[in-house]
Design an enzyme around this catalytic site. Sequence first.
Site, PDB file in Angstrom:
ATOM      1  CB  CYS A 191     -11.646  15.584   2.244  1.00 58.73           C
ATOM      2  SG  CYS A 191     -12.938  15.533   0.990  1.00 58.73           S
ATOM      3  N   GLY A 220       8.670  -1.395  10.345  1.00 61.92           N
ATOM      4  CA  GLY A 220       7.618  -2.406  10.743  1.00 61.92           C
ATOM      5  C   GLY A 220       6.938  -2.852   9.462  1.00 61.92           C
TER       6      GLY A 220
END
Length: 378
Positions: free
Chosen positions: A328, A71
């Site tokens: 994180c 894609g």
Amino acid sequence: MKTVYLDNAATTPMDVEVIKVMQESMLTNFGNPSSTHQFGRKAKAVIETARKNIAKHFNVSSSEIIFTSSGTEANNLILYNAVLNLGVKRIITSKIEHHAVLHVVYYLQETYNIKVDFVNLNELGEVDLQDLEDKLTLSAEKTLVSLMMINNEIGNILPIDKISSLCKSNNALFHSDTVQAIGHYIIDLQKNPIDFITASAHKFHGPKGVGFAYFNKQHTVKPMLHGGNQEKGVRSSTENVHAILGMEKALKIAYTNLTKDLQQITEVKTYFINKLLDVNSQIAFNGLSSQLDKSSYTILNVRLPLKNNMLLFNLDLMGIAVSGGSACQSGSSKGSHVLTAILNEVEAKKTSVRFSFSKFTTKQDVDYALQKISSFLF
């Protein structure tokens, strides 16, 4: 240790029937599709049959389907063509598009001095249609609108009919990254005229490394890759015959079983939403992901009432695979660009997790995930 896979928006497990088709092809379709001998002709024939069968799902001509490696490549091919071949001088997009679009748009802006406008979004990530219309009427420059049909992080479904109508009435081209939609929703390109769409097979239980781009036949296409003149001269490189056949089979299975799979996965998603709120009523849902009529039935983006930078790591240790939507957890100090764009600073800092489901996801999987997540909330 029990394992639970809840990251299907990233990639889906391959269907056994798809693997069988690919194995058979590896044994029988080893010829180069560009070769003129019988082995090459056979390989070429199965590719063209696959192209026709895939095109039928979208009510388009097979000549409008170009096979790619992904894609991402399909999005690149479309966006480059719009600027370098179709005369586009301005691109209207949003700040919550996939990086396979956003990074290309930024590159085109920097390299070719293309003007880029970002349509306004509300706190749920919905496109402001009035703002889009205002931006479309603002300039007579050749414009491309690029907005994804289903957001890969928060699952929002774009009102594709309204967007395509606005583009058509303002003589703008319309590109939609439909990677998260194909195989999960019916897309009739005669009813909803979109100039360009993209697909990636591994999002609907097909193989990785293969996808396609759709170009409306009124637009000419020039290649980014040069060398072999394959794919009607649009995409040089020997075709990945086995993967193309796997994609064809995966798409056929997906649309044959669409109603059944939609019902089954929606039940799992609904069950998960209700159980999560039972665990902690302060849990929130990002975007429209908890609204079943406005979001993909495969995606749920959950915002927990706390910050836990180690949550994904710990869930992984417990055998649960999910994706993060904040800093994180994605491994990036910048966090999710989607959530940063729509949430205020306080909410964006909370831990968000994307759970995504497939036909292989069970309520037992969800129960196991809930059990482990509960231990972090109390």
